[in-house]
Scaffold this motif. Structure first.
Motif, mmCIF file in Angstrom:
data_model
loop_
_atom_site.group_PDB
_atom_site.id
_atom_site.type_symbol
_atom_site.label_atom_id
_atom_site.label_comp_id
_atom_site.label_asym_id
_atom_site.label_seq_id
_atom_site.Cartn_x
_atom_site.Cartn_y
_atom_site.Cartn_z
ATOM 1 N N GLU A 277 0.835 -1.202 0.000
ATOM 2 C CA GLU A 277 0.000 0.000 0.000
ATOM 3 C C GLU A 277 0.875 1.258 0.000
ATOM 4 O O GLU A 277 0.600 2.226 -0.715
ATOM 5 C CB GLU A 277 -0.940 0.000 1.201
ATOM 6 N N GLU A 278 1.930 1.242 0.790
ATOM 7 C CA GLU A 278 2.839 2.391 0.820
ATOM 8 C C GLU A 278 3.566 2.563 -0.510
ATOM 9 O O GLU A 278 3.776 3.694 -0.966
ATOM 10 C CB GLU A 278 3.859 2.228 1.952
ATOM 11 N N SER A 279 3.950 1.480 -1.138
ATOM 12 C CA SER A 279 4.654 1.610 -2.419
ATOM 13 C C SER A 279 3.725 2.164 -3.492
ATOM 14 O O SER A 279 4.147 2.971 -4.328
ATOM 15 C CB SER A 279 5.240 0.262 -2.856
ATOM 16 N N MET A 280 2.443 1.763 -3.469
ATOM 17 C CA MET A 280 1.499 2.328 -4.437
ATOM 18 C C MET A 280 1.239 3.800 -4.155
ATOM 19 O O MET A 280 1.043 4.597 -5.081
ATOM 20 C CB MET A 280 0.201 1.534 -4.430
ATOM 21 N N ARG A 281 1.229 4.178 -2.883
ATOM 22 C CA ARG A 281 1.081 5.594 -2.550
ATOM 23 C C ARG A 281 2.281 6.392 -3.062
ATOM 24 O O ARG A 281 2.121 7.457 -3.659
ATOM 25 C CB ARG A 281 0.951 5.768 -1.034
ATOM 26 N N LEU A 282 3.475 5.867 -2.842
ATOM 27 C CA LEU A 282 4.685 6.599 -3.206
ATOM 28 C C LEU A 282 4.905 6.673 -4.706
ATOM 29 O O LEU A 282 5.373 7.696 -5.218
ATOM 30 C CB LEU A 282 5.901 5.929 -2.550
ATOM 31 N N GLU A 283 4.615 5.599 -5.422
ATOM 32 C CA GLU A 283 4.923 5.529 -6.854
ATOM 33 C C GLU A 283 3.665 5.152 -7.634
ATOM 34 O O GLU A 283 3.632 4.144 -8.335
ATOM 35 C CB GLU A 283 6.029 4.506 -7.102
ATOM 36 N N GLY A 315 -0.904 11.067 -8.037
ATOM 37 C CA GLY A 315 0.453 10.973 -7.514
ATOM 38 C C GLY A 315 0.801 12.106 -6.579
ATOM 39 O O GLY A 315 1.511 11.915 -5.577
ATOM 40 N N ALA A 316 0.307 13.306 -6.885
ATOM 41 C CA ALA A 316 0.558 14.464 -6.023
ATOM 42 C C ALA A 316 -0.261 14.373 -4.742
ATOM 43 O O ALA A 316 0.229 14.694 -3.654
ATOM 44 C CB ALA A 316 0.234 15.756 -6.771
ATOM 45 N N ALA A 317 -1.520 13.959 -4.855
ATOM 46 C CA ALA A 317 -2.359 13.811 -3.657
ATOM 47 C C ALA A 317 -1.762 12.793 -2.695
ATOM 48 O O ALA A 317 -1.803 12.972 -1.472
ATOM 49 C CB ALA A 317 -3.770 13.385 -4.059
ATOM 50 N N ASN A 318 -1.172 11.737 -3.240
ATOM 51 C CA ASN A 318 -0.577 10.693 -2.404
ATOM 52 C C ASN A 318 0.721 11.136 -1.732
ATOM 53 O O ASN A 318 1.222 10.433 -0.847
ATOM 54 C CB ASN A 318 -0.328 9.436 -3.233
ATOM 55 N N ARG A 319 1.253 12.276 -2.137
ATOM 56 C CA ARG A 319 2.461 12.825 -1.502
ATOM 57 C C ARG A 319 2.151 14.125 -0.742
ATOM 58 O O ARG A 319 3.057 14.894 -0.442
ATOM 59 C CB ARG A 319 3.521 13.110 -2.565
ATOM 60 N N ASP A 320 0.891 14.352 -0.445
ATOM 61 C CA ASP A 320 0.480 15.566 0.264
ATOM 62 C C ASP A 320 0.743 15.383 1.759
ATOM 63 O O ASP A 320 0.112 14.557 2.425
ATOM 64 C CB ASP A 320 -1.005 15.823 0.001
ATOM 65 N N GLY A 321 1.658 16.176 2.289
ATOM 66 C CA GLY A 321 2.037 16.052 3.689
ATOM 67 C C GLY A 321 0.920 16.396 4.661
ATOM 68 O O GLY A 321 0.959 15.963 5.824
ATOM 69 N N ASP A 322 -0.068 17.168 4.227
ATOM 70 C CA ASP A 322 -1.197 17.462 5.112
ATOM 71 C C ASP A 322 -2.054 16.221 5.349
ATOM 72 O O ASP A 322 -2.748 16.123 6.368
ATOM 73 C CB ASP A 322 -2.066 18.568 4.510
ATOM 74 N N VAL A 330 8.615 5.548 3.395
ATOM 75 C CA VAL A 330 7.785 4.389 3.713
ATOM 76 C C VAL A 330 7.517 4.365 5.212
ATOM 77 O O VAL A 330 8.440 4.462 6.018
ATOM 78 C CB VAL A 330 8.501 3.085 3.301
ATOM 79 N N ASP A 331 6.248 4.254 5.574
ATOM 80 C CA ASP A 331 5.860 4.125 6.982
ATOM 81 C C ASP A 331 4.903 2.943 7.079
ATOM 82 O O ASP A 331 3.721 3.050 6.734
ATOM 83 C CB ASP A 331 5.193 5.411 7.471
ATOM 84 N N LEU A 332 5.415 1.810 7.524
ATOM 85 C CA LEU A 332 4.612 0.588 7.567
ATOM 86 C C LEU A 332 3.578 0.598 8.681
ATOM 87 O O LEU A 332 2.746 -0.309 8.763
ATOM 88 C CB LEU A 332 5.523 -0.631 7.713
ATOM 89 N N GLU A 333 3.618 1.605 9.543
ATOM 90 C CA GLU A 333 2.591 1.766 10.579
ATOM 91 C C GLU A 333 1.701 2.972 10.300
ATOM 92 O O GLU A 333 0.968 3.430 11.182
ATOM 93 C CB GLU A 333 3.241 1.926 11.965
ATOM 94 N N ARG A 334 1.744 3.478 9.099
ATOM 95 C CA ARG A 334 0.945 4.667 8.776
ATOM 96 C C ARG A 334 -0.530 4.375 9.003
ATOM 97 O O ARG A 334 -1.098 3.463 8.379
ATOM 98 C CB ARG A 334 1.198 5.077 7.323
ATOM 99 N N PRO A 335 -1.221 5.112 9.869
ATOM 100 C CA PRO A 335 -2.604 4.751 10.224
ATOM 101 C C PRO A 335 -3.597 4.922 9.084
ATOM 102 O O PRO A 335 -4.627 4.244 9.062
ATOM 103 C CB PRO A 335 -2.918 5.688 11.398
ATOM 104 N N ASN A 336 -3.312 5.813 8.137
ATOM 105 C CA ASN A 336 -4.283 6.068 7.064
ATOM 106 C C ASN A 336 -3.761 5.639 5.701
ATOM 107 O O ASN A 336 -4.171 6.183 4.671
ATOM 108 C CB ASN A 336 -4.664 7.550 7.041
ATOM 109 N N MET A 337 -2.870 4.657 5.667
ATOM 110 C CA MET A 337 -2.246 4.266 4.397
ATOM 111 C C MET A 337 -3.254 3.812 3.356
ATOM 112 O O MET A 337 -3.042 3.968 2.156
ATOM 113 C CB MET A 337 -1.199 3.181 4.621
ATOM 114 N N ARG A 339 -5.935 5.112 2.604
ATOM 115 C CA ARG A 339 -6.670 6.236 2.023
ATOM 116 C C ARG A 339 -5.956 6.851 0.826
ATOM 117 O O ARG A 339 -6.371 7.888 0.315
ATOM 118 C CB ARG A 339 -6.941 7.295 3.104
ATOM 119 N N HIS A 340 -4.900 6.194 0.360
ATOM 120 C CA HIS A 340 -4.268 6.683 -0.866
ATOM 121 C C HIS A 340 -5.241 6.524 -2.037
ATOM 122 O O HIS A 340 -6.216 5.759 -1.967
ATOM 123 C CB HIS A 340 -2.953 5.948 -1.133
ATOM 124 N N VAL A 341 -4.984 7.246 -3.102
ATOM 125 C CA VAL A 341 -5.895 7.238 -4.249
ATOM 126 C C VAL A 341 -5.206 6.692 -5.502
ATOM 127 O O VAL A 341 -5.494 7.121 -6.618
ATOM 128 C CB VAL A 341 -6.479 8.649 -4.513
#
Length: 404
Positions: A277-283, A315-322, A330-337, A339-341
């Motif tokens: 999930e994190e890799s799809m969010r990042l790339e 891709g930009a929304a998935n890198r939005d720090g807000d 990569v954060d394998l404990e990210r609570p809202n991972m 919710r990427h699009v």
């Protein structure tokens, strides 16, 4: 302040992420100079567009609407009516005909076949100790799966892949007139191939998607027309292989480039899913798609006129720090991972999402089991194919320790 941003500069497209940070800060709704296309980059604004389909209905974007290409479709093929990209309420009726094949429940029925293809591919290069992961595995796995699920024979894969590559070429932008017409000619060949297979399925149906669509009824009232079936199948074929290929390659790249990550995921398989999930969010394989503006409106303080095009930048929304703190890591404990699009959202969410997730999960687990000591080779440049919409590594050379 953002007037110097060039989204079509190859250097920008090679590494989108510094530009995304600028867009977030300086121009979250950015008008591409000289056009009526507005790029939406912040997560909250992307969600607003996705949730208001009455204002932002589906649009065609960078599809091949070149006059010469359109003439090719009219003279020799079928108009690209894209049933899976129309708007509600028609969209719901078309999606009901295909979603059950590829959602989590439907995809699970193919698990045995997926595992057989994964093992077959790894067996073919296991003893070599090195491979271009893109060509040896990430590309053929989803291609073989979608080919079989739709009802096409394996021996046609080379042709099907060539047509698939041509189909997505307009998304790179900047094609010459000759290239636009060539793409249309390739797509018409694909359409003709689908029509021929459809005729065969009506005589001798099988347990595949094309056979099922050949007798399906829209809204339980009428049979699907041949142009509808052709458009649905070519859409499913492209979506069923290109983006999963890119996601698999990016996942392995991220897994091996981050210190200690490979060992951590290898030793704790409960981390496979959050890692993917994190890799799809990042790339995000699909960096963005299009909507049109149905009526004058405003977004983030920017006036959008009726008839304009909105490019929702996943891709930009998935890198939005807000939305995702520390967004570039990569954060394998990210609570809202979740919710990427990367697969979009709502009715137009990717129909192959369930199949893609299953293929990725089974592939990574098997890779971790069967390719010990997996590592990046020294001869990588980690460059990406140029393009505005899709993000894909050109190659990914890896090595491992062959068993003796």
């Amino acid at each position: 302040m953002a007037s110097d941003i060039d989204l079509f500069d190859p250097a920008t497209q090679e590494s989108w992420f510094p530009t995304y940070r600028r867009l977030h800060a300086e121009a979250p709704v950015f008008q591409i100079p000289g056009t009526t296309t507005y790029v939406v980059s912040r997560y909250a604004d992307v969600m607003h567009v996705l949730r208001h389909q009455d204002v932002f209905p589906s649009g065609t974007g960078l599809t091949n609407r070149h006059a010469g290409a359109v003439q090719v479709y009219q003279d020799r093929g079928w108009d690209r009516i894209a049933p899976l990209s129309v708007n509600p309420p028609e969209h719901r009726e078309y999606r009901k005909l295909v979603d059950h094949f590829f959602d989590a429940t439907g995809s699970a029925l193919y698990a045995e076949t997926i595992q057989a293809v994964i093992d077959e591919l790894i067996d073919s290069f296991l003893d070599d100790g090195q491979a271009d992961f893109m060509q040896a595995f990430a590309l053929p796995l989803p291609v073989r799966m979608i080919t079989r699920l739709l009802g096409f024979p394996d021996e046609d894969i080379d042709r099907l892949k060539a047509w698939s590559t041509a189909w997505v070429l307009p998304f790179s932008g900047g094609l010459t007139d000759e290239q636009q017409v060539w793409v249309a000619e390739q797509v018409v060949e694909f359409q003709t191939y689908i029509q021929e297979r459809l005729d065969e399925k009506r005589l001798t149906p099988g347990d595949d998607v094309l056979s099922k669509l050949s007798v399906a009824r829209y809204n339980d009232e009428r049979p699907l027309t041949d142009p509808e079936i052709i458009s649905i199948i070519d859409h499913l074929y492209i979506g069923g292989n290109e983006t999963t290929t890119f996601a698999l390659a990016s996942a392995v790249w991220i897994l091996l480039r981050e210190p200690g990550l490979y060992e951590r995921v290898r030793d704790d398989r409960s981390l496979v899913v959050p890692f993917l999930e994190e890799s799809m969010r990042l790339e995000s394989p699909t960096q963005g798609l299009y909507r049109r503006v149905a009526r004058d409106t405003e977004l983030a303080g920017v006036a959008l006129p009726e008839g304009a095009t909105v490019h929702i930048r996943y891709g930009a929304a998935n890198r939005d720090g807000d939305m995702f703190p520390d967004p570039d890591n990569v954060d394998l404990e990210r609570p809202n991972m979740l919710r990427h699009v990367a697969f979009s959202l709502g009715e137009h969410r990717c129909p192959g999402e369930g199949l893609s997730r299953l293929e990725q999960r089974m592939a990574l687990n098997t890779i971790l089991d069967r390719l010990p000591g997996l590592r990046l080779s020294a001869d990588n440049d980690f460059t990406h194919a140029p393009g505005f919409v899709l993000r894909a590594l050109n190659r990914l050379n890896v090595a491992w320790t062959p068993s003796t």
